[in-house]
Design an enzyme around this catalytic site. Structure first.
Site, short mmCIF file in Angstrom:
data_model
loop_
_atom_site.label_atom_id
_atom_site.label_comp_id
_atom_site.label_asym_id
_atom_site.label_seq_id
_atom_site.Cartn_x
_atom_site.Cartn_y
_atom_site.Cartn_z
N LYS A 1 -128.81 -12.73 73.35
CA LYS A 1 -130.20 -12.47 73.77
C LYS A 1 -131.15 -12.62 72.61
O LYS A 1 -132.30 -12.97 72.78
CB LYS A 1 -130.33 -11.02 74.24
CG LYS A 1 -129.52 -10.65 75.43
CD LYS A 1 -129.80 -9.18 75.76
CE LYS A 1 -128.56 -8.52 76.29
NZ LYS A 1 -128.11 -7.41 75.46
N LYS B 1 -122.11 -17.38 69.33
CA LYS B 1 -122.06 -16.90 70.72
C LYS B 1 -123.44 -16.95 71.36
O LYS B 1 -124.47 -16.83 70.67
CB LYS B 1 -121.46 -15.50 70.79
CG LYS B 1 -122.35 -14.39 70.32
CD LYS B 1 -121.82 -13.03 70.79
CE LYS B 1 -122.81 -11.96 70.40
NZ LYS B 1 -122.72 -10.73 71.13
N LYS C 1 -125.46 -9.29 62.12
CA LYS C 1 -126.79 -8.84 62.55
C LYS C 1 -127.67 -8.41 61.38
O LYS C 1 -128.89 -8.56 61.43
CB LYS C 1 -126.67 -7.69 63.57
CG LYS C 1 -126.16 -8.18 64.91
CD LYS C 1 -126.51 -7.24 66.04
CE LYS C 1 -126.17 -7.89 67.38
NZ LYS C 1 -126.39 -7.05 68.51
N1 AQP Z 1 -121.73 -14.84 74.53
C1 AQP Z 1 -121.00 -13.92 75.12
N2 AQP Z 1 -119.83 -14.26 75.70
C2 AQP Z 1 -119.07 -13.33 76.35
N3 AQP Z 1 -119.43 -12.03 76.45
C3 AQP Z 1 -120.58 -11.65 75.88
N4 AQP Z 1 -121.22 -10.47 75.81
C4 AQP Z 1 -122.38 -10.62 75.13
N5 AQP Z 1 -122.53 -11.90 74.74
C5 AQP Z 1 -121.44 -12.57 75.19
C6 AQP Z 1 -120.71 -9.25 76.39
O1 AQP Z 1 -121.73 -8.66 77.16
C7 AQP Z 1 -121.61 -7.23 77.08
C8 AQP Z 1 -122.94 -6.63 76.78
O2 AQP Z 1 -123.38 -7.08 75.50
P1 AQP Z 1 -124.64 -6.42 74.84
O3 AQP Z 1 -125.86 -7.02 75.38
O4 AQP Z 1 -124.58 -4.97 74.94
O5 AQP Z 1 -124.49 -6.73 73.32
P2 AQP Z 1 -124.20 -8.01 72.53
O6 AQP Z 1 -122.75 -8.32 72.57
O7 AQP Z 1 -124.77 -7.77 71.18
O8 AQP Z 1 -124.99 -9.14 73.34
P3 AQP Z 1 -126.05 -10.12 72.81
O9 AQP Z 1 -126.52 -10.98 73.88
O10 AQP Z 1 -125.56 -10.79 71.58
O11 AQP Z 1 -127.26 -9.17 72.49
P4 AQP Z 1 -128.14 -9.09 71.22
O12 AQP Z 1 -128.59 -10.48 70.96
O13 AQP Z 1 -129.22 -8.15 71.66
O14 AQP Z 1 -127.30 -8.54 70.16
C9 AQP Z 1 -120.55 -6.92 76.02
O15 AQP Z 1 -119.35 -6.59 76.67
C10 AQP Z 1 -120.39 -8.21 75.29
O16 AQP Z 1 -119.08 -8.38 74.82
#
Ligand code: AQP
Length: 334
Positions: free
Chosen positions: A201, A198, A114
């Site tokens: 968002k 992965k 990140k």
């Molecule tokens: N691609 C994924 N596959 C499986 N699980 C996922 N999670 C996120 N992306 C995937 C799971 O969703 C939960 C909440 O995640 P989060 O939104 O709090 O944070 P993150 O993992 O950082 O998700 P993003 O989408 O990647 O958000 P941004 O882009 O804002 O950083 C967690 O349990 C995560 O494992």
């Protein structure tokens, strides 16, 4: 020590929830609330580790809450609240900042991803994010944490922090070592544009993900455009080893239809990927669009969503304060 199963997990209100959040976390949240005490948190303090427009953040907290409810979380069964409304998260995070080690944080791959190439410009909050995550879990002495595979390393760190606290303050078993609950078959949903990344968002292209709010037409368009493979679907999963995009689509289809990857492959071997894409769009529309519609409906009643969060934070605060009292005592704070 109580052996009761206590589940905690959180989701950042950083925009549209997507299929990765849904299959990696939310579906698991819903099934767990049937048999365990569950605490689910909209982790707004985590979100601000990367700058958020204040107006958007406010809306996103409510939208994430609406998506929680739309996927089936029940505020009468689970505690649902936003992190910043229980100040114990921030207080315990500070204490744990003093327990956690710089060397441990330096190993966290999510910070490296990140922060990108210019780490000096990343916020300090982003760097110590895993300590706040440990605080979220340990504040409630949670025993189980449903997360996607991307959070496994952070959860291992939470266990290390809990163990070190128990050792440093001579209180064996004070904090339980939280267990990750990671979906067995598909723990990481990958981007539709790049199967080595992965689904996320914050990825710039909206074509990289299926949002829970997407309409049927958007789902069809995104799946049509998703990267796959020019060859036909093989009859052996081993042949997909170097085809991450194709594997991802087959994995998603298997997960939604509740079949093993092997069964999907045996049914589709020899077909073009366009065949898989048509079937995949169909099952995704059936599974995802009702969640999106319900989210939109709930968003029309913001006072109700705020009431859910308020009630949840009151319940969470009672548990947090009780535990914090003991934590302060262990540390020697008056
Ligand atoms: N691609 C994924 N596959 C499986 N699980 C996922 N999670 C996120 N992306 C995937 C799971 O969703 C939960 C909440 O995640 P989060 O939104 O709090 O944070 P993150 O993992 O950082 O998700 P993003 O989408 O990647 O958000 P941004 O882009 O804002 O950083 C967690 O349990 C995560 O494992």
């Amino acid at each position: 020590m109580s052996k009761k199963k206590l589940v905690f997990s959180g989701v950042q209100p950083t925009g549209n929830l997507h299929l990765g959040n849904y299959l990696g976390a939310l579906k698991n949240f819903v099934s767990l609330q049937k048999n365990a005490e569950c605490i689910y948190c909209v982790v707004d303090l985590h979100a601000i580790t990367v700058f958020q427009d204040p107006g958007h953040l406010h809306d996103n907290v409510l939208e994430t809450t609406a998506s929680f409810l739309a996927t089936g979380l029940d505020p009468d069964k689970s505690i649902i609240f936003n992190q910043s409304s229980v100040s114990g998260h921030a207080e315990l995070a500070w204490i744990l900042n003093c327990v956690s080690r710089v060397g441990w944080l330096n190993r966290m791959t999510q910070f490296k991803d990140k922060a990108g190439s210019d780490k000096e410009k990343a916020s300090v909050g982003l760097y110590i994010y895993p300590n706040l995550m440990a605080a979220d879990i340990l504040l409630y002495k949670a025993t189980h944490v449903p997360v996607g595979a991307d959070q496994k390393q952070h959860l291992e760190l939470s266990r290390d922090i809990a163990q070190k606290f128990n050792n440093d303050f001579n209180c064996k078993d004070f904090f339980p070592l939280p267990e990750p609950l990671i979906p067995k078959n598909i723990s990481r949903i990958m981007s539709l544009r790049d199967g080595t990344k992965k689904m996320s968002k914050s990825e710039e292209s909206d074509y990289s993900r299926i949002n829970l709010k997407d309409t049927a037409d958007e789902i069809i368009k995104k799946i049509k455009k998703a990267k796959s493979d020019s060859e036909t679907i093989p009859d052996d999963a081993k042949l997909l080893k170097n085809k991450p995009e194709a594997l991802n689509l087959l994995n998603i289809y298997s997960e939604i239809t509740k079949n093993s990857l092997e069964k999907t492959i045996s049914e589709m071997a020899g077909e073009d990927y366009s065949y898989l894409k048509t079937k995949l769009a169909e099952v995704l529309i059936d599974e995802i669009t009702p969640v999106g519609k319900e989210t939109q409906k709930l968003l029309k009643d913001k006072p109700y969503l705020k009431k859910v969060l308020k009630k949840g934070s009151e319940k969470a605060n009672i548990i947090a304060e009780e535990n914090l009292k003991n934590i302060r005592e262990k540390v020697g704070l008056i």
